[in-house]
Design an enzyme around this catalytic site. Structure first.
Site, PDB file in Angstrom:
ATOM      1  N   GLU A 311      77.923 184.962 -24.859  1.00  0.00           N
ATOM      2  CA  GLU A 311      76.542 185.437 -24.989  1.00  0.00           C
ATOM      3  C   GLU A 311      76.477 186.941 -25.230  1.00  0.00           C
ATOM      4  OE1 GLU A 311      74.549 183.818 -21.462  1.00  0.00           O
ATOM      5  OE2 GLU A 311      74.054 182.042 -22.644  1.00  0.00           O
ATOM      6  N   ASP A 384      75.433 173.787 -19.396  1.00  0.00           N
ATOM      7  CA  ASP A 384      74.848 174.886 -18.649  1.00  0.00           C
ATOM      8  C   ASP A 384      73.905 174.469 -17.536  1.00  0.00           C
ATOM      9  OD1 ASP A 384      74.236 177.396 -17.888  1.00  0.00           O
ATOM     10  OD2 ASP A 384      73.290 178.025 -19.744  1.00  0.00           O
ATOM     11  N   GLU A 412      67.361 177.669 -12.133  1.00  0.00           N
ATOM     12  CA  GLU A 412      66.967 178.129 -13.464  1.00  0.00           C
ATOM     13  C   GLU A 412      66.398 176.995 -14.311  1.00  0.00           C
ATOM     14  OE1 GLU A 412      70.202 179.916 -15.598  1.00  0.00           O
ATOM     15  OE2 GLU A 412      69.064 180.056 -17.456  1.00  0.00           O
TER      16      GLU A 412
END
Ligand code: BDP
Length: 721
Positions: A311, A384, A412
């Protein structure tokens, strides 16, 4: 007169509290599971018949002092006053220590060998003609863990007679990863600002830091990575290292080592070097000097966590070097001091490759190439932290490289702070997944505890959900996720339901009228999220950037694998990602029995169906139901589960203190609204792409697709910077 009046008022207030019951006592959750609420008469009597005084060595280390302070705090809360301490034995005494600190314990020749460094033993024993309860360990930190275990037992009103408890952790590195930024924000944090006030450190050591350390130690956590994996190089500047050292000083008595996330380009940003190439001797020398400096200030510093070439973070591949080259260079700098490198395997971004395959493809060829003090940190699933993923194939593939499991405690992708989701079942599913790497029973738990492949290093990390909210985690129930992480880090075979029960008893008191419904809510809460967000193996359907709310239609982001459409592949003909041998062949990364099970439509579990297969909308599941009908059913069921949790919680109003009751009730109504939104927005999109009519008996979406597509939440909390 005034004194009499005062006494009258005091008695009136006290009896009001006693008669009306706990619901008038507001609790804000700050004490977590360490509430030490007053015991009732029967529990006091049971305790008094076993423990009336404490025996401990006079000269105590800071860790033993912390253990004694915790006993004082516990008994003051539960009995109204601490118990007396001294070095002599008492009848009905509580004897705490190590054979080295307390000769009376040495004389007992206790079987402490099997406890290792961190384990403890709690035993009822007769010693010199006296009835004693002993908490013994090889080390002071083991004693502290044992003291917490005993206090929890007393709080839960468990029997205190004939104790013979032996407990030792299976995993050595039990770490919380804080994704905290130096400006006080927390990436994917939903519980307020960072716990660490970098601005006033090192001068001001907020008592919150000690309470944080106590909470961690009470569940056996022994490491904290203080800063975000997307690391600012500034953390390695002397100014910040002094702050890190101050936190390390606070944490040390509680057995918590500090670790730092480091930015691979630090030598360029901080050191005037032109490169961060791991094979450049000047770069290696820079890191060695930096490590030496850190260890001068923090002799027990734990090591580095590294997110590299992931990322947009810098890494060794910027210089055409491998992850092993990068990790080993840092490992060499830490090795003389006993530190470790936790190198993350969270990588993706190669063109035209199934994202689920990339970590394996990059790391498998490096098996055996890492230095002895490197441990690979692998997320539970190949993508993820989704509400459900199959286990990462790396766990079964790296036979010569120690691996630690990375779980996400902060939610998240699971509804963030307001979702009730208890993650015990998710963690349990990840830990019990069978890799078949060495035949049946080769669970992820046995990979990460080092036993399957005989690794020297073992570890587990949880991305923390802590912040400066009064209740630390954004809600009472989120505290359970911190708690269960600690319990499963200690014992990766721990049972999610048993841990929920334990947590409920500590959090709301050991009252069966509370525990039964609370545990029931907790145990259905995660599957409810899977159902209303991403049923049947769907994944990554969340809103862009903030990962809040449904967005299955998004298809225009810069990278293909950021788009929900990349994952759902829904069109007129069907839905799901074909990862079979004739698709991306991600199944081949698993050991043959697992690969076959996932590859074959006859054996793939429904829960993973659309993760591994693209199927027509009218595909029939094992139940005979069509996929389309089943999808509608799962969304609806998820919504109904949240409604059921709301009803269960409502029955607890008379039994739970007003403040915690009201917050959970409000959060459940938020979750219910969001579950309906997930169902409706997802169904609106599937109706649109499939062209099918809504299955009979299910509610039509409240709005048209355009309405859901237009929603935007620029101020949603926790976003990456
Ligand atoms: C993703 C998060 C991002 C993290 C990344 C990671 O959205 O904020 O930086 O994981 O784990 O899920 O590195």
């Amino acid at each position: 007169m005034i004194a009499t009046l005062f006494r009258f008022v005091a008695i009136a207030v006290a009896s009001a509290v006693l008669t009306v019951g706990p619901s008038v006592n507001a609790e804000d959750g700050h004490k977590l599971w360490l509430r030490y609420a007053p015991l009732d008469t029967a529990a006091r009597a049971a305790l008094a018949s076993r423990v009336t005084a404490i025996t401990a060595a006079a000269d105590t280390s800071p860790t033993l002092a912390a253990a004694r302070a915790e006993l004082d705090r516990g008994f003051a809360g539960m009995l109204g006053a601490p118990l007396p301490h001294d070095t002599a034995l008492h009848d009905h005494g509580l004897v705490i220590g190590t054979p080295a600190s307390l000769p009376a314990l040495a004389a007992l020749h206790l079987p402490l060998g099997r406890l290792g460094h961190d384990g403890y033993l709690i035993r009822s024993i007769r010693m010199n003609g006296k009835d004693e309860t002993i908490v013994a360990a090889n080390t002071d930190i083991g004693v502290l863990y044992g003291v917490f275990a005993l206090l929890e037992r007393i709080e839960r009103q468990q029997p205190l007679a004939d104790l013979d408890i032996v407990s030792a952790p299976r995993i050595d590195l039990r770490i919380l990863d804080h994704w905290d930024n130096l400006d006080g924000s927390v990436e994917r944090g939903y519980a307020g600002r960072s716990l660490w006030d970098w601005w006033t450190l090192p001068d001001y050591k907020d008592p919150l830091y000690t309470d944080y350390a106590r909470a961690d130690a009470s569940i056996g956590i022994n490491g904290a990575v203080l800063n975000n994996v997307n690391a600012s190089p500034d953390i390695l500047r002397p100014r910040y290292l002094a702050k890190v050292a101050a936190l390390a000083d606070v944490f040390r008595p509680y057995g918590i080592k500090v670790y730092l996330s480091v930015n691979f380009a630090s030598p360029m940003v901080l050191g005037d070097l032109k490169t961060a190439d791991p094979l450049d001797p000047a770069v290696a020398a820079w890191w060695k000097r930096k490590a030496d400096t850190i260890y001068r200030a923090i002799p027990d510093f734990g090591g580095f966590l590294v997110k590299a070439n992931s990322e947009g973070q810098p890494g060794p591949q910027d210089y055409h070097r491998s992850h092993a080259d990068g990790a080993n260079m840092l490992a060499a700098a830490l090795a003389p001091h006993g530190g470790v490198v936790m190198w993350r395997a969270f990588v993706y971004g190669a063109a035209d490759k199934d994202r689920a395959k990339q970590a394996f493809d990059e790391f498998k060829p490096l098996d055996g190439a890492f230095a002895a003090n490197v441990i690979l940190q692998v997320k539970n699933g190949p993508i993820d932290f989704q509400p459900r993923e199959p286990f990462s194939p790396l766990f079964g593939a790296m036979h010569r490289t120690p691996m630690m499991l990375e779980l996400q405690i902060t939610k998240e992708y699971l509804g963030q702070a307001t979702s009730l989701a208890y993650l015990g079942p998710l963690f349990e599913e990840a830990l019990r997944a069978d890799t078949y790497a060495r035949g049946k029973g080769s669970t992820v738990a046995r990979v990460i505890d080092g036993s399957l492949f005989g690794n020297r290093l073992s570890g587990i990390a949880g991305v923390a959900n802590t912040g400066r909210d009064r209740d630390w985690a954004g809600s009472t129930f989120n505290q359970a996720n911190w708690f269960v992480f600690g319990r499963m880090a200690w014992n990766p075979d721990a049972d999610a339901g048993a841990v929920a029960r334990e947590w409920s008893e500590l959090t709301f008191g050991p009252d069966r009228r509370i525990t039964t419904p609370v545990v029931d809510m907790m145990m259905r809460s995660r599957e409810a999220v899977v159902d209303y967000m991403t049923p049947l193996g769907l994944a990554h359907q969340m809103g862009t950037g903030n990962h809040y709310g449904p967005a299955p239609w998004v298809s225009d982001l810069a990278r293909p694998e950021w788009n929900p459409t990349y994952y759902n592949r829904a069109d007129r003909t069907g839905i799901g990602f074909d990862r079979t041998a004739s698709g991306s062949d991600a199944v081949s990364q698993y050991a043959p029995p697992v690969a076959h099970r996932f590859d074959d439509l006859a054996t793939v579990p429904d829960a993973d169906l659309l993760w591994f297969h693209h199927v027509p909308w009218d595909y029939r599941l094992h139940s005979g139901e069509t996929l389309w009908h089943s999808l509608a059913d799962h969304y609806q069921h998820g919504v109904e589960e949240v409604a059921a949790m709301q009803r269960e919680w409502a029955t607890l109003a008379p039994l739970i203190d007003a403040q915690r009751f009201a917050k959970t009730a409000a959060f459940l109504s938020i979750e219910h609204r969001e579950a309906v939104w997930w169902r409706d927005a997802s169904m609106a999109y599937w109706l649109h792409v499939s062209g099918l009519p809504l299955p009979a008996g299910y509610p039509a979406p409240a709005h048209d697709l355009g309405y859901y597509e237009a929603l935007s939440f620029p101020n949603a909390p926790g976003q990456a910077k």
